[in-house]
Design a protein around this motif. Structure first.
Motif, PDB file in Angstrom:
ATOM      1  N   PRO A   1       0.810  -1.127  -0.489  1.00 22.60           N
ATOM      2  CA  PRO A   1       0.156  -0.209   0.150  1.00 22.60           C
ATOM      3  C   PRO A   1       1.253   1.541   0.350  1.00 22.60           C
ATOM      4  O   PRO A   1       2.243   0.993   0.343  1.00 22.60           O
ATOM      5  N   ASP A   2       0.138   2.348  -0.727  1.00 19.39           N
ATOM      6  CA  ASP A   2       0.978   3.564  -0.644  1.00 19.39           C
ATOM      7  C   ASP A   2       1.652   4.022   1.192  1.00 19.39           C
ATOM      8  O   ASP A   2       2.973   4.729   0.495  1.00 19.39           O
ATOM      9  N   ASN A   3       0.689   3.769   1.790  1.00 22.34           N
ATOM     10  CA  ASN A   3       1.863   4.421   3.165  1.00 22.34           C
ATOM     11  C   ASN A   3       1.752   3.205   4.328  1.00 22.34           C
ATOM     12  O   ASN A   3       1.334   3.322   5.054  1.00 22.34           O
ATOM     13  N   PRO A   4       2.858   2.584   3.574  1.00 26.20           N
ATOM     14  CA  PRO A   4       3.502   1.464   4.323  1.00 26.20           C
ATOM     15  C   PRO A   4       3.553   1.579   5.996  1.00 26.20           C
ATOM     16  O   PRO A   4       3.645   1.019   7.222  1.00 26.20           O
ATOM     17  N   ALA A   5       3.613   3.639   6.223  1.00 27.56           N
ATOM     18  CA  ALA A   5       4.305   3.359   7.720  1.00 27.56           C
ATOM     19  C   ALA A   5       2.762   3.540   8.832  1.00 27.56           C
ATOM     20  O   ALA A   5       2.578   3.286  10.006  1.00 27.56           O
ATOM     21  N   ALA A   6       1.339   3.426   8.086  1.00 25.38           N
ATOM     22  CA  ALA A   6       0.427   2.779   8.580  1.00 25.38           C
ATOM     23  C   ALA A   6       0.542   1.408   8.712  1.00 25.38           C
ATOM     24  O   ALA A   6      -0.958   1.281   9.397  1.00 25.38           O
ATOM     25  N   LEU A   7       0.767   0.745   7.837  1.00 25.92           N
ATOM     26  CA  LEU A   7       0.563  -0.918   8.149  1.00 25.92           C
ATOM     27  C   LEU A   7       0.819  -1.678   9.563  1.00 25.92           C
ATOM     28  O   LEU A   7       2.150  -0.441  10.590  1.00 25.92           O
ATOM     29  N   ASP A   8       0.331  -2.438   9.854  1.00 23.49           N
ATOM     30  CA  ASP A   8       0.559  -3.344  10.828  1.00 23.49           C
ATOM     31  C   ASP A   8       0.963  -4.866  10.196  1.00 23.49           C
ATOM     32  O   ASP A   8       0.584  -5.803   9.159  1.00 23.49           O
TER      33      ASP A   8
ATOM     34  N   GLY B   1      10.909   3.387   3.208  1.00 27.46           N
ATOM     35  CA  GLY B   1      10.887   4.533   3.297  1.00 27.46           C
ATOM     36  C   GLY B   1      10.190   5.298   4.955  1.00 27.46           C
ATOM     37  O   GLY B   1      10.853   6.217   5.408  1.00 27.46           O
ATOM     38  N   ASP B   2       9.942   4.088   5.800  1.00 25.95           N
ATOM     39  CA  ASP B   2       9.534   4.160   7.048  1.00 25.95           C
ATOM     40  C   ASP B   2       9.522   2.945   7.260  1.00 25.95           C
ATOM     41  O   ASP B   2       9.377   2.037   6.315  1.00 25.95           O
ATOM     42  N   ARG B   3       9.347   2.404   8.966  1.00 30.37           N
ATOM     43  CA  ARG B   3       9.179   1.454   9.822  1.00 30.37           C
ATOM     44  C   ARG B   3       7.339   1.148   9.886  1.00 30.37           C
ATOM     45  O   ARG B   3       7.274   2.275   9.522  1.00 30.37           O
ATOM     46  N   PRO B   4       7.529   0.112   9.784  1.00 32.76           N
ATOM     47  CA  PRO B   4       5.855  -0.347   9.867  1.00 32.76           C
ATOM     48  C   PRO B   4       5.236   0.578  10.856  1.00 32.76           C
ATOM     49  O   PRO B   4       6.122   0.832  11.610  1.00 32.76           O
ATOM     50  N   ARG B   5       3.629   0.962  10.921  1.00 31.52           N
ATOM     51  CA  ARG B   5       3.431   1.744  12.450  1.00 31.52           C
ATOM     52  C   ARG B   5       3.340   0.835  13.822  1.00 31.52           C
ATOM     53  O   ARG B   5       3.816   0.914  14.731  1.00 31.52           O
ATOM     54  N   ARG B   6       2.981  -0.519  13.618  1.00 32.20           N
ATOM     55  CA  ARG B   6       3.248  -1.642  14.088  1.00 32.20           C
ATOM     56  C   ARG B   6       4.007  -3.473  13.723  1.00 32.20           C
ATOM     57  O   ARG B   6       3.449  -3.294  11.976  1.00 32.20           O
TER      58      ARG B   6
ATOM     59  N   SER C   1      -7.203  -9.008   6.520  1.00 30.77           N
ATOM     60  CA  SER C   1      -5.878  -9.061   5.714  1.00 30.77           C
ATOM     61  C   SER C   1      -5.462  -9.463   4.692  1.00 30.77           C
ATOM     62  O   SER C   1      -5.772 -10.420   3.933  1.00 30.77           O
ATOM     63  N   VAL C   2      -4.173  -9.093   4.783  1.00 29.14           N
ATOM     64  CA  VAL C   2      -3.022  -9.601   3.302  1.00 29.14           C
ATOM     65  C   VAL C   2      -2.370 -10.111   3.590  1.00 29.14           C
ATOM     66  O   VAL C   2      -1.402  -9.575   4.420  1.00 29.14           O
ATOM     67  N   THR C   3      -1.889 -11.388   2.676  1.00 26.24           N
ATOM     68  CA  THR C   3      -0.475 -11.721   3.272  1.00 26.24           C
ATOM     69  C   THR C   3       0.301 -11.664   1.180  1.00 26.24           C
ATOM     70  O   THR C   3       0.090 -12.268   0.710  1.00 26.24           O
TER      71      THR C   3
ATOM     72  N   ASP D   1      -5.719 -11.717  15.499  1.00 27.12           N
ATOM     73  CA  ASP D   1      -6.917 -11.385  16.919  1.00 27.12           C
ATOM     74  C   ASP D   1      -6.696 -10.492  17.492  1.00 27.12           C
ATOM     75  O   ASP D   1      -7.327 -10.103  17.781  1.00 27.12           O
ATOM     76  N   GLY D   2      -5.263 -10.145  17.470  1.00 27.70           N
ATOM     77  CA  GLY D   2      -5.265  -8.406  18.014  1.00 27.70           C
ATOM     78  C   GLY D   2      -5.027  -7.810  16.930  1.00 27.70           C
ATOM     79  O   GLY D   2      -5.219  -6.246  17.227  1.00 27.70           O
ATOM     80  N   ASN D   3      -5.299  -7.344  16.128  1.00 31.12           N
ATOM     81  CA  ASN D   3      -4.159  -6.819  14.813  1.00 31.12           C
ATOM     82  C   ASN D   3      -4.639  -7.096  13.328  1.00 31.12           C
ATOM     83  O   ASN D   3      -4.466  -6.134  12.250  1.00 31.12           O
ATOM     84  N   GLY D   4      -5.263  -8.309  13.275  1.00 36.07           N
ATOM     85  CA  GLY D   4      -5.516  -8.438  11.989  1.00 36.07           C
ATOM     86  C   GLY D   4      -7.074  -7.207  11.187  1.00 36.07           C
ATOM     87  O   GLY D   4      -7.570  -6.008  12.064  1.00 36.07           O
ATOM     88  N   GLY D   5      -6.609  -6.897   9.973  1.00 41.24           N
ATOM     89  CA  GLY D   5      -7.619  -6.193   9.196  1.00 41.24           C
ATOM     90  C   GLY D   5      -6.735  -5.495   7.878  1.00 41.24           C
ATOM     91  O   GLY D   5      -5.851  -5.689   7.273  1.00 41.24           O
ATOM     92  N   PRO D   6      -8.041  -4.337   7.474  1.00 42.28           N
ATOM     93  CA  PRO D   6      -7.089  -4.031   5.991  1.00 42.28           C
ATOM     94  C   PRO D   6      -5.726  -3.314   6.027  1.00 42.28           C
ATOM     95  O   PRO D   6      -5.502  -2.910   5.203  1.00 42.28           O
ATOM     96  N   GLN D   7      -5.454  -3.673   7.009  1.00 43.58           N
ATOM     97  CA  GLN D   7      -3.867  -2.589   7.290  1.00 43.58           C
ATOM     98  C   GLN D   7      -3.169  -3.368   7.915  1.00 43.58           C
ATOM     99  O   GLN D   7      -2.312  -2.847   8.204  1.00 43.58           O
TER     100      GLN D   7
END
Length: 177
Positions: free
Chosen positions: A15-22, A44-49, A138-140, A96-102
């Protein structure tokens, strides 16, 4: 992947903003520090988490063997490269704790996984993982070197996924099912 392919992967398939990803990285090929450095260099940046499951043949025992935290990063030392049950539990707990579109899971690499388990066992594991990922929204991304496997192995594994991306002549070609 070559350096050119890796750079293009980060620029094109994430995705365009990798810093917003888990991100959950299941990693057979590099240390957690190397993985984080590569992500930052190309994205360009680390993932959010992120959580990095580091898989080594000599890993200790126990589901949380070697688990460490720093900032928003978690490193989990897996039991063994053949422990797909433990790996599946770790991935499910993360989802379970982090799944979702990001949330993006990267499994690097199917080629190395197939050095430790046979195709049938890998297929069953990946089938469950693919379904679990869909359930979580999520996406794998599964990485493999198709030249390291016979055509039947590649076709068998490709059947599990919604799309297959292949780096050819400096570009990613994405085929959707």
């Amino acid at each position: 992947m070559s350096d050119r392919a890796r750079r293009s992967y980060f620029e094109t398939l994430l995705p365009d903003n990798p810093a917003a990803l888990d991100v959950l990285s299941v990693n057979y090929r590099s240390s957690p520090d190397q993985w984080l450095d590569e992500w930052q260099r190309y994205a360009g940046d680390r993932p959010r988490r992120c959580a990095i499951v580091s898989i080594e043949e000599s890993a200790g025992s126990g589901a949380d063997a070697g688990k460490t935290r720093s900032d928003s990063n978690t490193v989990i030392q897996a039991n063994s490269p053949t422990d797909l049950t433990g790996l599946g539990i770790t991935i499910s707990q993360y989802l379970d704790g982090n799944g979702g579109p990001q949330t993006v899971i990267t499994l690097e690499s199917l080629t190395i996984l197939l050095q430790y388990v046979d195709l049938q066992r890998a297929f069953r594991f990946l089938h469950v993982l693919a379904n679990r990922t869909i359930e979580s929204g999520s996406v794998t991304h599964y990485h493999m070197d198709p030249t390291a496997h016979d055509e039947q192995t590649v076709v068998t594994l490709e059947s599990l996924f919604d799309a297959v991306a292949e780096f050819d002549d400096g570009e990613w070609i994405v085929r959707c099912r």
